[in-house]
Design a protein around this motif. Sequence first.
Motif, PDB file in Angstrom:
ATOM      1  N   ARG A 158      -6.960   7.766  16.715  1.00  0.00           N
ATOM      2  CA  ARG A 158      -6.399   9.023  16.188  1.00  0.00           C
ATOM      3  C   ARG A 158      -5.468   8.776  15.012  1.00  0.00           C
ATOM      4  NH1 ARG A 158      -5.845  10.184  21.654  1.00  0.00           N
ATOM      5  NH2 ARG A 158      -3.677   9.532  21.587  1.00  0.00           N
ATOM      6  N   GLU A 159      -4.705   7.694  15.054  1.00  0.00           N
ATOM      7  CA  GLU A 159      -3.676   7.430  14.046  1.00  0.00           C
ATOM      8  C   GLU A 159      -4.177   6.686  12.810  1.00  0.00           C
ATOM      9  OE1 GLU A 159      -0.381   8.265  13.974  1.00  0.00           O
ATOM     10  OE2 GLU A 159      -0.755   9.493  15.734  1.00  0.00           O
ATOM     11  N   LEU A 160      -5.265   5.969  12.938  1.00  0.00           N
ATOM     12  CA  LEU A 160      -5.686   5.051  11.876  1.00  0.00           C
ATOM     13  C   LEU A 160      -5.973   5.756  10.548  1.00  0.00           C
ATOM     14  CD1 LEU A 160      -6.105   2.096  11.297  1.00  0.00           C
ATOM     15  CD2 LEU A 160      -8.443   2.306  12.140  1.00  0.00           C
ATOM     16  N   ARG A 161      -6.710   6.834  10.579  1.00  0.00           N
ATOM     17  CA  ARG A 161      -7.040   7.514   9.322  1.00  0.00           C
ATOM     18  C   ARG A 161      -5.776   8.044   8.643  1.00  0.00           C
ATOM     19  NH1 ARG A 161     -10.936  12.462   9.323  1.00  0.00           N
ATOM     20  NH2 ARG A 161     -12.468  10.924   9.922  1.00  0.00           N
ATOM     21  N   THR A 162      -4.875   8.629   9.424  1.00  0.00           N
ATOM     22  CA  THR A 162      -3.626   9.144   8.854  1.00  0.00           C
ATOM     23  C   THR A 162      -2.790   8.014   8.276  1.00  0.00           C
ATOM     24  OG1 THR A 162      -3.624  10.941  10.463  1.00  0.00           O
ATOM     25  CG2 THR A 162      -1.538  10.464   9.369  1.00  0.00           C
ATOM     26  N   ALA A 163      -2.703   6.912   9.002  1.00  0.00           N
ATOM     27  CA  ALA A 163      -1.902   5.769   8.547  1.00  0.00           C
ATOM     28  C   ALA A 163      -2.460   5.161   7.266  1.00  0.00           C
ATOM     29  CB  ALA A 163      -1.828   4.709   9.641  1.00  0.00           C
ATOM     30  N   ARG A 164      -3.751   5.283   7.043  1.00  0.00           N
ATOM     31  CA  ARG A 164      -4.405   4.702   5.867  1.00  0.00           C
ATOM     32  C   ARG A 164      -4.769   5.756   4.833  1.00  0.00           C
ATOM     33  NH1 ARG A 164      -4.262   0.350   3.868  1.00  0.00           N
ATOM     34  NH2 ARG A 164      -6.429   0.418   3.207  1.00  0.00           N
ATOM     35  N   ASN A 165      -4.156   6.907   4.897  1.00  0.00           N
ATOM     36  CA  ASN A 165      -4.446   8.012   4.003  1.00  0.00           C
ATOM     37  C   ASN A 165      -4.457   7.558   2.538  1.00  0.00           C
ATOM     38  OD1 ASN A 165      -4.952  10.630   3.180  1.00  0.00           O
ATOM     39  ND2 ASN A 165      -2.791  11.130   3.031  1.00  0.00           N
ATOM     40  N   GLY A 166      -5.589   7.769   1.870  1.00  0.00           N
ATOM     41  CA  GLY A 166      -5.700   7.441   0.458  1.00  0.00           C
ATOM     42  C   GLY A 166      -6.235   6.056   0.162  1.00  0.00           C
ATOM     43  N   GLN A 167      -6.258   5.170   1.148  1.00  0.00           N
ATOM     44  CA  GLN A 167      -6.783   3.826   0.935  1.00  0.00           C
ATOM     45  C   GLN A 167      -8.192   3.710   1.527  1.00  0.00           C
ATOM     46  OE1 GLN A 167      -3.428   3.802   2.188  1.00  0.00           O
ATOM     47  NE2 GLN A 167      -2.625   3.376   0.170  1.00  0.00           N
ATOM     48  N   ILE A 168      -8.849   2.613   1.200  1.00  0.00           N
ATOM     49  CA  ILE A 168     -10.168   2.335   1.759  1.00  0.00           C
ATOM     50  C   ILE A 168      -9.971   1.551   3.052  1.00  0.00           C
ATOM     51  CG2 ILE A 168     -12.330   1.070   1.416  1.00  0.00           C
ATOM     52  CD1 ILE A 168     -11.945   1.606  -1.614  1.00  0.00           C
ATOM     53  N   THR A 169     -10.599   2.049   4.108  1.00  0.00           N
ATOM     54  CA  THR A 169     -10.508   1.389   5.410  1.00  0.00           C
ATOM     55  C   THR A 169     -11.906   1.232   5.979  1.00  0.00           C
ATOM     56  OG1 THR A 169      -8.384   2.495   5.771  1.00  0.00           O
ATOM     57  CG2 THR A 169      -9.411   1.443   7.684  1.00  0.00           C
ATOM     58  N   VAL A 170     -12.273  -0.010   6.277  1.00  0.00           N
ATOM     59  CA  VAL A 170     -13.565  -0.305   6.889  1.00  0.00           C
ATOM     60  C   VAL A 170     -13.290  -0.987   8.218  1.00  0.00           C
ATOM     61  CG1 VAL A 170     -15.742  -1.573   6.690  1.00  0.00           C
ATOM     62  CG2 VAL A 170     -14.676  -0.601   4.634  1.00  0.00           C
ATOM     63  N   VAL A 171     -13.825  -0.404   9.272  1.00  0.00           N
ATOM     64  CA  VAL A 171     -13.653  -0.958  10.611  1.00  0.00           C
ATOM     65  C   VAL A 171     -15.027  -1.350  11.125  1.00  0.00           C
ATOM     66  CG1 VAL A 171     -12.851  -0.524  12.962  1.00  0.00           C
ATOM     67  CG2 VAL A 171     -11.672   0.540  11.039  1.00  0.00           C
ATOM     68  N   ILE A 172     -15.126  -2.561  11.614  1.00  0.00           N
ATOM     69  CA  ILE A 172     -16.372  -3.024  12.223  1.00  0.00           C
ATOM     70  C   ILE A 172     -16.159  -2.956  13.724  1.00  0.00           C
ATOM     71  CG2 ILE A 172     -17.975  -4.944  12.453  1.00  0.00           C
ATOM     72  CD1 ILE A 172     -16.981  -5.811   9.611  1.00  0.00           C
ATOM     73  N   SER A 173     -16.882  -2.026  14.360  1.00  0.00           N
ATOM     74  CA  SER A 173     -16.654  -1.789  15.786  1.00  0.00           C
ATOM     75  C   SER A 173     -17.753  -0.903  16.358  1.00  0.00           C
ATOM     76  CB  SER A 173     -15.300  -1.092  15.987  1.00  0.00           C
ATOM     77  OG  SER A 173     -15.080  -0.809  17.343  1.00  0.00           O
ATOM     78  N   THR A 174     -17.969  -1.031  17.640  1.00  0.00           N
ATOM     79  CA  THR A 174     -18.860  -0.113  18.348  1.00  0.00           C
ATOM     80  C   THR A 174     -18.048   0.796  19.273  1.00  0.00           C
ATOM     81  OG1 THR A 174     -19.261  -1.781  20.051  1.00  0.00           O
ATOM     82  CG2 THR A 174     -20.882  -1.632  18.257  1.00  0.00           C
ATOM     83  N   SER A 175     -16.747   0.828  19.103  1.00  0.00           N
ATOM     84  CA  SER A 175     -15.883   1.662  19.930  1.00  0.00           C
ATOM     85  C   SER A 175     -16.219   3.139  19.753  1.00  0.00           C
ATOM     86  CB  SER A 175     -14.420   1.444  19.538  1.00  0.00           C
ATOM     87  OG  SER A 175     -13.620   2.532  19.986  1.00  0.00           O
ATOM     88  N   PRO A 176     -16.506   3.834  20.844  1.00  0.00           N
ATOM     89  CA  PRO A 176     -16.767   5.270  20.728  1.00  0.00           C
ATOM     90  C   PRO A 176     -15.563   6.031  20.163  1.00  0.00           C
ATOM     91  CG  PRO A 176     -17.293   4.478  22.940  1.00  0.00           C
ATOM     92  CD  PRO A 176     -16.658   3.348  22.206  1.00  0.00           C
ATOM     93  N   PHE A 177     -14.355   5.568  20.476  1.00  0.00           N
ATOM     94  CA  PHE A 177     -13.152   6.232  19.976  1.00  0.00           C
ATOM     95  C   PHE A 177     -13.060   6.124  18.459  1.00  0.00           C
ATOM     96  CE2 PHE A 177     -11.977   4.882  24.322  1.00  0.00           C
ATOM     97  CZ  PHE A 177     -11.766   6.137  24.876  1.00  0.00           C
ATOM     98  N   LEU A 178     -13.305   4.940  17.923  1.00  0.00           N
ATOM     99  CA  LEU A 178     -13.263   4.747  16.467  1.00  0.00           C
ATOM    100  C   LEU A 178     -14.420   5.473  15.790  1.00  0.00           C
ATOM    101  CD1 LEU A 178     -12.155   1.022  16.438  1.00  0.00           C
ATOM    102  CD2 LEU A 178     -10.832   2.947  15.564  1.00  0.00           C
ATOM    103  N   LEU A 179     -15.594   5.408  16.370  1.00  0.00           N
ATOM    104  CA  LEU A 179     -16.747   6.087  15.794  1.00  0.00           C
ATOM    105  C   LEU A 179     -16.529   7.603  15.740  1.00  0.00           C
ATOM    106  CD1 LEU A 179     -19.571   4.002  17.463  1.00  0.00           C
ATOM    107  CD2 LEU A 179     -19.090   4.142  15.019  1.00  0.00           C
ATOM    108  N   GLU A 180     -15.850   8.146  16.733  1.00  0.00           N
ATOM    109  CA  GLU A 180     -15.577   9.580  16.771  1.00  0.00           C
ATOM    110  C   GLU A 180     -14.719  10.013  15.572  1.00  0.00           C
ATOM    111  OE1 GLU A 180     -12.800  12.512  19.461  1.00  0.00           O
ATOM    112  OE2 GLU A 180     -13.915  10.938  20.481  1.00  0.00           O
ATOM    113  N   HIS A 181     -13.849   9.141  15.069  1.00  0.00           N
ATOM    114  CA  HIS A 181     -12.951   9.480  13.969  1.00  0.00           C
ATOM    115  C   HIS A 181     -13.480   9.024  12.611  1.00  0.00           C
ATOM    116  CE1 HIS A 181      -9.708  11.088  16.422  1.00  0.00           C
ATOM    117  NE2 HIS A 181     -10.080  10.185  17.304  1.00  0.00           N
ATOM    118  N   ALA A 182     -14.670   8.426  12.595  1.00  0.00           N
ATOM    119  CA  ALA A 182     -15.237   7.920  11.336  1.00  0.00           C
ATOM    120  C   ALA A 182     -15.720   9.070  10.477  1.00  0.00           C
ATOM    121  CB  ALA A 182     -16.377   6.964  11.639  1.00  0.00           C
TER     122      ALA A 182
END
Length: 182
Positions: A158-182
């Motif tokens: 939930r926090e990652l996108r807000t914390a990285r607002n404006g920057q490029i963020t690439v996450v390598i993961s199969t986490s359903p939680f991370l995928l939900e916010h992609a």
Amino acid sequence: AEPGLLTVVASTDSVLASELADRLGRYADGTDGHVELAGTALGELPLDVVRRRILVVDREPQILAGTLGGAVDMPHLQPDTAGRPTVERAIGAAAATDIVDGMAEGLETELPERGRTISGGQRQRIVLAAALRAHPDVLVLDEPTSAVDAHTEASIARELRTARNGQITVVISTSPFLLEHA
């Protein structure tokens, strides 16, 4: 990957996923595909520029000996403080507040080499907080939540996108939680 978006690459092959992270950070050059940063081929940029602008956090993060606060606030990673989140904000976004609160001396608690006195999930969250605090133009995270519980992982997602607002963020993961916010 676009600035301001959370880009998640899902791969069931951890070796290929780690190779992708290495390519994106120019720790390895490949013969196939083309990686660019702001329109310039990564291989054409001086390595010190790449290291200053792109931070790759691998799936086995390490912590150097020193204080917990020092592990999060590493100014050599990004000396320009403009736009950087505070240590406290980075710790909160990485769902690591409970770690600091649980230490007798808080951020002044001394950690041994490799953070041997804390769990793998705690180590992942501290390294994530440091990466967020570093505030690189491009952040590549390889399985950043693999050692944390589902509740903590959901909070980080939930926090990652807000914390990285404006920057490029690439996450390598199969986490359903991370995928939900992609």
